[in-house]
Design an enzyme around this catalytic site. Structure first.
Site, PDB file in Angstrom:
ATOM      1  N   SER A  25     -16.815   3.633   3.027  1.00 25.30           N
ATOM      2  CA  SER A  25     -15.611   3.127   3.598  1.00 25.30           C
ATOM      3  C   SER A  25     -14.372   3.710   3.009  1.00 25.30           C
ATOM      4  CB  SER A  25     -15.552   1.651   3.247  1.00 25.30           C
ATOM      5  OG  SER A  25     -15.274   1.335   1.754  1.00 25.30           O
ATOM      6  N   ASP A  26     -13.374   3.623   3.447  1.00 24.96           N
ATOM      7  CA  ASP A  26     -11.878   3.886   2.651  1.00 24.96           C
ATOM      8  C   ASP A  26     -11.398   2.579   1.887  1.00 24.96           C
ATOM      9  OD1 ASP A  26      -9.712   5.156   1.840  1.00 24.96           O
ATOM     10  OD2 ASP A  26      -9.010   5.719   4.019  1.00 24.96           O
ATOM     11  N   PHE A  27     -10.510   2.817   1.076  1.00 26.91           N
ATOM     12  CA  PHE A  27     -10.301   1.787   0.289  1.00 26.91           C
ATOM     13  C   PHE A  27     -10.104   0.532   0.709  1.00 26.91           C
ATOM     14  CE2 PHE A  27      -7.818   0.147  -3.171  1.00 26.91           C
ATOM     15  CZ  PHE A  27      -7.907   0.818  -4.401  1.00 26.91           C
ATOM     16  N   GLY A  28     -11.061  -0.448   0.100  1.00 23.28           N
ATOM     17  CA  GLY A  28     -11.051  -1.887   0.547  1.00 23.28           C
ATOM     18  C   GLY A  28     -11.008  -2.242   1.932  1.00 23.28           C
TER      19      GLY A  28
END
Length: 733
Positions: free
Chosen positions: A277-280
């Protein structure tokens, strides 16, 4: 002489990359790959549920990082560890875990680690894939020396909206150029020893209104013709991981888009690596409105095809419970774990020794790396305007005033890199000019602004006084600080702060003004194009950027950069791009009922592929070897290119096609080939391109690729406005 040296340097640089192939990483094949799968199966069989979930947990350096999770086998990857001694600590912590599965250590090594290269958009401006590959190689090599083995790059998002702040990380507006560069950067990183993570899958660069994280709406045909090809090129080159995008694509958040992550990426394309995933972004599925809580977000993300949770703590807290409740099948969890372990085995992490803390400093900022950085900065410089041959600086000029804090930024003059591995010296532009210009030329400097951001004046009067006393004014302006990067979308693409005010005041002195730009995107330069003597565009040139600019201004280097994005005349034109479709009311004489603006021209201020030179290049005798090309056949296109100037120079020879009649409307121009060549003054060279019939089609509304018989026009020249023309017939076999 310089161009011969450049050619020799590039040859040596490629040899260096080739000789270092043993340092590289990539997919194993044959028996070795089969043996890895057997090892993975055995290892998964020994793992507890918590240890499996741990392999999908990516945490980062800083407040909240718990090294005890590493010791307990509850973490599969870390990020933002750049100090070798700290990397060594987490590697040692792994050996206290039960299974001792090594961590993958990630970092945003986007355009450098210790040696900094131009921003990726600036590298794309070079139109030199071999040089771009070398920049990625040295970035990867330095990062690996510090213990990093995974980079969150290349970003291959296509963007046609410079309002979006992250255009700086990509290669611009064109699928063909971006695909070539995506492959080059992937090869470079992985030859340098770090796994590439191709991002952001998919459509992030098409954010509606240019507003970061906003939704994207992309027709299926455009998705396959424009946005997906750079990803496919990177994966075909061997990219080992991918990163999902933040945005929703046609109503479905990319982090939960099974159609893209599983059906296309793994099913149709056969991708074997893992997706992070990307950040969060997993927990953000709640905010997208498709999950009521983090547990549901974790479930939807994993089942869609997200293998690793970056900095969300969602898998870590909820995934085991979802498995125990039967909402996530054990098989789905095991497959995600398998993909993570597969990358770790193919990276050789189970055999690789811990980072050598003592050796790391000597591997930073080597002479070879800085040579590549200098050449990348040189070739990325774009000369946009040169009225009355203001540049190169003429012998009659005996005094130059350098104006603008960006020319000598306080935070870049000398600083220590984050890993503490050595001092990175950036030569100020005034010093670089004094070095390049004759000794009898006086170079003065005034910052004008308090900081490089240009948001407030320090001493405007002193700057104007220095300009008025000089024969020539060089002002370095642009975007810095909060005006660039992620979360830096803008609706006004003029120079930030009070920089435009200064520029107009400098022009009002009556002295010729050379505007040197260091920006993160194309700005609206309509006023400058009418009033300043010369415009030099850079996209932040890195460690060697200002030294390279001085070489260009002084005439030691002939500029050869070309625009990777169209420059708008006004924000109201956006999106503006070269490969538009024809309309039923094309512009002819600018009468009211044509596809025109009432208050602005249709065309970009500076079109895609454009850039001036201190030389003049002419194209002649375009020809094809086969006038009739079957779908499964090919033809060669040739054109003679002559340097008609009195200086050696480089030209980017570009090939565009158009199919005027097909089943669906086809673009007015479409890039299908380019080659950067060095020509001595007066030299003529024949440049040849191979065009395959199968590469000349497009996708329909269902995503099916189709070829249509008919005439294909070919245009050759130095930009997307190329006018030298030939043609052939594309025919069914």
């Amino acid at each position: 002489m310089l161009l011969r040296l450049v050619a020799a340097f590039l040859f040596c640089g490629l040899a260096t990359v080739a000789s270092a192939q043993q340092e590289g990483v990539g997919w194993k094949t044959g028996r070795e790959a089969a043996e890895i799968e057997r090892k993975i199966t055995a290892l998964i069989g020994r793992m507890t549920l918590e240890e499996k979930v741990g392999q999908l947990h990516l945490s980062g350096r800083g407040e909240g990082f718990d090294i005890n999770q590493v010791k307990a086998g509850r973490m599969g990857a870390v990020m933002n560890f750049v100090v070798p001694a700290e990397v060594r600590q987490v590697q040692e912590a792994v050996r206290q875990s039960r299974l001792k599965i090594p961590l993958i250590i990630g970092l945003d090594a986007v355009h450098g680690f210790s040696t900094y290269f131009p921003l990726p958009l600036g590298q794309a401006s070079s139109w030199n894939p071999q040089l771009i590959e070398q920049a990625a190689y040295w970035t990867g090599r330095e990062a690996r020396a510090a213990g990093v083995n995974w980079t969150f790059a290349p970003m291959v998002d296509i963007s046609r909206d410079p309002r979006w702040g992250r255009v700086l990380e990509g290669a611009g507006e064109d699928a063909y150029l971006a695909s070539v560069i995506a492959a080059a950067r992937t090869r470079g990183y992985q030859r340098g020893g770090v796994a590439a993570s191709v991002k952001h899958f998919v459509g992030y660069g098409a954010a509606e209104g240019g507003r970061d994280y906003n939704s994207t709406w992309i027709p299926t045909s455009q998705l396959h013709d424009l946005f997906l090809p750079p990803f496919k090129a990177a994966f075909d080159t061997g990219a080992m991981t991918a990163m999902a995008a933040f945005n929703a694509l046609n109503g479905m958040p990319a982090t939960a888009h099974r159609g893209m992550l599983t059906d296309l990426l793994r099913g149709k394309w056969g991708f074997r690596g893992f997706v992070t995933s990307d950040f969060g972004s997993i927990t953000e599925l709640r905010l997208h409105g498709i999950a009521k809580d983090d547990a549901e977000a974790a479930r939807k993300a994993l089942l869609a095809g997200i293998d690793m949770d970056m900095m969300g703590d969602v898998y870590h807290k909820h995934l085991a419970g979802e498995v125990k409740a039967g909402r996530v099948p054990v098989k789905a969890l095991d497959e995600a774990v398998r993909r993570v372990l597969r990358v770790k085995y193919h990276l050789g992490l189970f055999e690789r020794q811990d980072v050598d803390v003592a050796a790391a400093p000597s591997l930073m900022q080597t002479e070879e790396a800085r040579k590549v950085a200098r050449q990348a900065a040189r070739e990325g410089v774009i000369l946009l305007r040169n009225d009355k041959q203001t540049l190169p600086i003429a012998p009659a000029v005996k005094s130059v005033a350098v104006i603008g804090a960006m020319a000598v930024p306080e935070d870049e003059r000398v600083w220590t890199d984050p890993a503490g591995l050595g001092r990175r010296v950036v030569q100020p532009l005034p010093d670089a000019l004094r070095e390049q210009l004759p000794s009898d030329v006086t170079v003065t400097y005034e910052p004008a602004f308090t900081k490089a951001c240009g948001t407030e004046f320090k001493d405007k009067d002193a700057a104007l006084k220095a300009a008025a006393a000089a024969d020539l004014v060089v002002t370095m302006l642009g975007e810095d600080c909060e005006f660039m990067g992620e979360g830096a979308s803008r609706t006004n693409l003029s120079l930030p702060g009070v920089q435009q005010e200064l520029l107009e005041a400098l022009v009002a002195t009556g002295k010729p003004v050379v505007l040197v730009l260091a920006t993160a995107r194309p700005l609206v330069l309509s006023w400058a194009d009418k009033h300043v003597a010369a415009i030099v565009q850079t996209f932040h040139g890195g460690t060697e950027g200002r030294a390279a600019i001085a070489e260009v201004l002084a005439g030691k280097v002939n500029p050869a950069g070309r625009t990777p994005m169209s420059f708008p005349r006004s924000v109201g034109q956006i999106p503006v791009y070269y490969d538009q479709l024809p309309t039923g009311r094309p512009q002819k004489i600018r009468q009211r009922y044509e596809s025109i603006y009432m208050d602005e021209a249709n065309e970009a201020l500076y079109p895609f592929g454009f850039g001036l030179s201190y030389s003049r290049f002419a194209y002649a005798n375009p020809r094809v070897t086969n006038a009739r090309v079957p779908f499964n056949g090919a033809t060669e296109i040739a054109v003679d290119v002559t340097n008609q100037g009195d200086r050696d120079g480089q030209e980017v020879v570009q090939l565009y096609i158009r199919q005027p009649v097909a089943e669906r409307s086809r673009p007015l121009r479409l890039l299908k080939g380019f080659e950067k060549i060095a020509l001595k003054a007066g030299e003529t060279r024949t440049v040849r391109f191979k065009l395959e019939g199968k590469a000349l089609g497009g996708h329909d509304d269902d995503g099916r690729y189709q070829l249509d018989p008919g005439i294909v026009e070919v245009y050759l020249g130095g930009s997307s406005l190329a006018s030298v023309r030939t043609q052939f017939e594309l025919a069914k076999p």
